[in-house]
Design an enzyme around this catalytic site. Structure first.
Site, mmCIF file in Angstrom:
data_model
loop_
_atom_site.group_PDB
_atom_site.id
_atom_site.type_symbol
_atom_site.label_atom_id
_atom_site.label_comp_id
_atom_site.label_asym_id
_atom_site.label_seq_id
_atom_site.Cartn_x
_atom_site.Cartn_y
_atom_site.Cartn_z
ATOM 1 N NE ARG A 15 -1.918 -1.701 3.571
ATOM 2 C CZ ARG A 15 -2.310 -1.848 4.841
ATOM 3 N NH1 ARG A 15 -3.519 -1.490 5.198
ATOM 4 N NH2 ARG A 15 -1.498 -2.337 5.750
ATOM 5 C CE LYS A 75 1.400 -2.987 8.223
ATOM 6 N NZ LYS A 75 0.314 -3.373 9.136
ATOM 7 C CE1 TYR A 94 -4.841 1.990 10.501
ATOM 8 C CE2 TYR A 94 -3.719 1.549 8.433
ATOM 9 C CZ TYR A 94 -4.896 1.689 9.164
ATOM 10 O OH TYR A 94 -6.104 1.527 8.548
ATOM 11 C CG HIS A 96 -1.157 -0.853 15.504
ATOM 12 N ND1 HIS A 96 -2.430 -1.065 15.979
ATOM 13 C CD2 HIS A 96 -1.284 -0.722 14.165
ATOM 14 C CE1 HIS A 96 -3.291 -1.082 14.982
ATOM 15 N NE2 HIS A 96 -2.627 -0.860 13.859
ATOM 16 C CD GLU A 118 -2.799 2.900 15.761
ATOM 17 O OE1 GLU A 118 -2.674 3.254 14.562
ATOM 18 O OE2 GLU A 118 -1.855 2.943 16.582
ATOM 19 C CG ASP A 198 -22.145 -9.691 17.601
ATOM 20 O OD1 ASP A 198 -21.304 -9.318 16.764
ATOM 21 O OD2 ASP A 198 -22.157 -9.251 18.785
ATOM 22 N NE ARG A 203 -23.046 -4.979 13.845
ATOM 23 C CZ ARG A 203 -22.874 -3.976 13.004
ATOM 24 N NH1 ARG A 203 -23.167 -2.748 13.384
ATOM 25 N NH2 ARG A 203 -22.417 -4.172 11.791
ATOM 26 C CB VAL A 239 -14.990 -12.350 17.968
ATOM 27 C CG1 VAL A 239 -16.096 -13.331 17.654
ATOM 28 C CG2 VAL A 239 -13.684 -13.062 18.228
ATOM 29 C CG LEU A 240 -12.126 -6.108 18.458
ATOM 30 C CD1 LEU A 240 -10.693 -6.606 18.504
ATOM 31 C CD2 LEU A 240 -12.181 -4.799 17.677
ATOM 32 C CG ASP A 270 -5.814 -8.378 13.630
ATOM 33 O OD1 ASP A 270 -6.749 -9.137 13.987
ATOM 34 O OD2 ASP A 270 -5.997 -7.179 13.367
ATOM 35 C CB ALA A 299 -1.527 -11.346 10.622
#
Ligand SMILES: NC(=O)c1ccc[n+]([C@@H]2O[C@H](COP(=O)([O-])OP(=O)(O)OC[C@H]3O[C@@H](n4cnc5c(N)ncnc54)[C@H](O)[C@@H]3O)[C@@H](O)[C@H]2O)c1
Length: 372
Positions: A15, A75, A94, A96, A118, A198, A203, A239-240, A270, A299
């Site tokens: 990217r 990145k 980003y 992190h 993020e 979920d 949701r 899921v998160l 990830d 990931a």
């Protein structure tokens, strides 16, 4: 402002931080866009595309870091890039930082002002600069899962949409957030029989209202998951739990109950993955088999479609980038609390609580820096 966009140097990253369209917008607003030679190649943008948009092509990253007021990337800056950041320079990418003490240390030492994609927020409590990559990964999941299901790849040999007289594939999506909803939409569009699970009733109500009969939804319990997974051709993990490792929702023992050659696509890899048998893989070698079940656990899924991902990210970052360039970081953050939430580092100080807590470092409040 001089806005600089270096070529991404992290392995397998295709990217680019600024599209030619974004460069044109910056130029139209009176800024200059400095693009490193070849920076857009991986995403299908040539130097000529950038020149046509009014940008200037610069030979090396060193020259870009030395001249630009703001660096726009994808990145987190790698060690050699961090050495080139300087006091007063603005970095928008980003980051992190929470699991990355080395990067945090270098950014603090550089004296730069760093805004992390993020942690920028929106009025609905979402993360608008993370969402585009979740949309991409979600829409890609049934596509890679369908490929994994093909016989030559170790899969069950089942076609997503079936054919007249033959039932379609059964797809279960665990997690109905951004990734899960986009995955379910595409899987249903391919003709599969889709159920989404979920834990949030709000949701599930939303999914039911918006998608009606396009796909089914069910409350996520261990029992419901086990029953659906037994019968599934493909399971997509989406899921998160914010700030936590993904919960393990399918155990190794459950694999022996599944159909041989079924496909597990763990998008949540990830965050550690939501299947017990998941381990991160790469685009070069994306799938592996455990107990007869095929696993796809890449990931950085958006990297597979670098052009679409670059355009989606560029659309989301553009208004923030223009505000930063038009007003300077201080006024832009003072005017927009959601952009202020993106501020992680300024002039040797850490400004983001969760990063400070994770790394045991002192934090100054971001809002105190933009007042007055
Ligand atoms: N592999 C990749 O390339 C890639 C790319 C983008 C996002 N992701 C990851 O995908 C995951 C999902 O991201 P998202 O943007 O959709 O998050 P999101 O917050 O929009 O959605 C997560 C959903 O999971 C639900 N959930 C939580 N626990 C659950 C449970 N036990 N059972 C069922 N549902 C449960 C939540 O209620 C929520 O609706 C994250 O881990 C994210 O980091 C991976």
């Amino acid at each position: 402002m001089k806005i600089g966009c270096p070529t991404e140097i992290k392995p397998q990253e295709f990217r680019v931080g600024m599209t030619p369209d974004a460069a044109r917008e910056a130029v139209n607003h009176g800024h200059s866009a400095l693009i490193q030679k070849g920076a857009g190649t991986g995403a299908g943008f040539s130097d000529e595309d950038y020149v046509a948009a009014g940008a200037t092509i610069i030979d090396t990253a060193e020259e870009i870091f030395a001249t630009a007021d703001m660096i726009v990337k994808v990145k987190e800056p790698q060690a050699v890039e961090r050495k080139m950041l300087r006091e007063g320079q603005l970095l928008f990418t980003y980051l992190h930082l929470a699991p990355d003490p080395d990067q945090t240390h270098d950014l603090l030492e550089s004296g730069c002002t760093a805004i992390a994609y993020e942690t920028v927020t929106d009025a609905r409590g979402g993360l608008p600069l993370l969402a585009p990559m979740s949309e991409v990964a979600g829409r890609l999941a049934p596509q890679v899962g369908a490929w994994t299901l093909q016989k030559a790849n170790g899969g069950r040999g089942v076609l997503m949409g079936g054919v007249p007289g033959v039932a379609p594939a059964k797809v279960v999506v665990i997690g109905g957030g951004v990734v899960g909803t986009h995955a379910a939409k595409i899987a249903a569009g391919m003709g599969a029989d889709v159920t989404i699970l979920d834990r949030s009733l709000t949701r599930l109500k939303y999914l039911d209202d918006v998608f009606g009969r396009e796909f089914k939804n069910q409350y996520s319990t261990a029992g419901a998951t086990a029953e659906l997974v037994r019968d599934a051709d493909m399971v997509i993990g989406a899921v998160l739990i914010p700030g936590a490792a993904a919960p393990k929702l399918i155990s190794r023992a459950q694999l022996s109950d599944m159909k041989p050659g079924a496909a597990l696509v763990d998008v949540a890899i990830d965050q550690g993955g939501c299947f017990e048998t998941s381990k991160a893989t790469t685009h070069a070698d994306p799938i592996y088999e455990v107990d007869g079940v095929m696993h796809y656990c890449v990931a950085n899924m958006p990297g597979a479609v670098a052009r679409t991902s670059t355009q989606a990210l560029g659309n989301a970052t553009l208004p923030f980038m223009l505000n930063l360039a038009n007003k300077g970081w201080k006024q832009a953050c003072a005017d927009d609390v959601h952009l202020l939430n993106g501020l992680n580092v300024h002039a040797g100080k850490l400004t983001y609580d969760a990063v400070g807590a994770a790394l045991g470092l002192d934090v100054v409040s971001a809002s105190s820096l933009v007042q007055g």
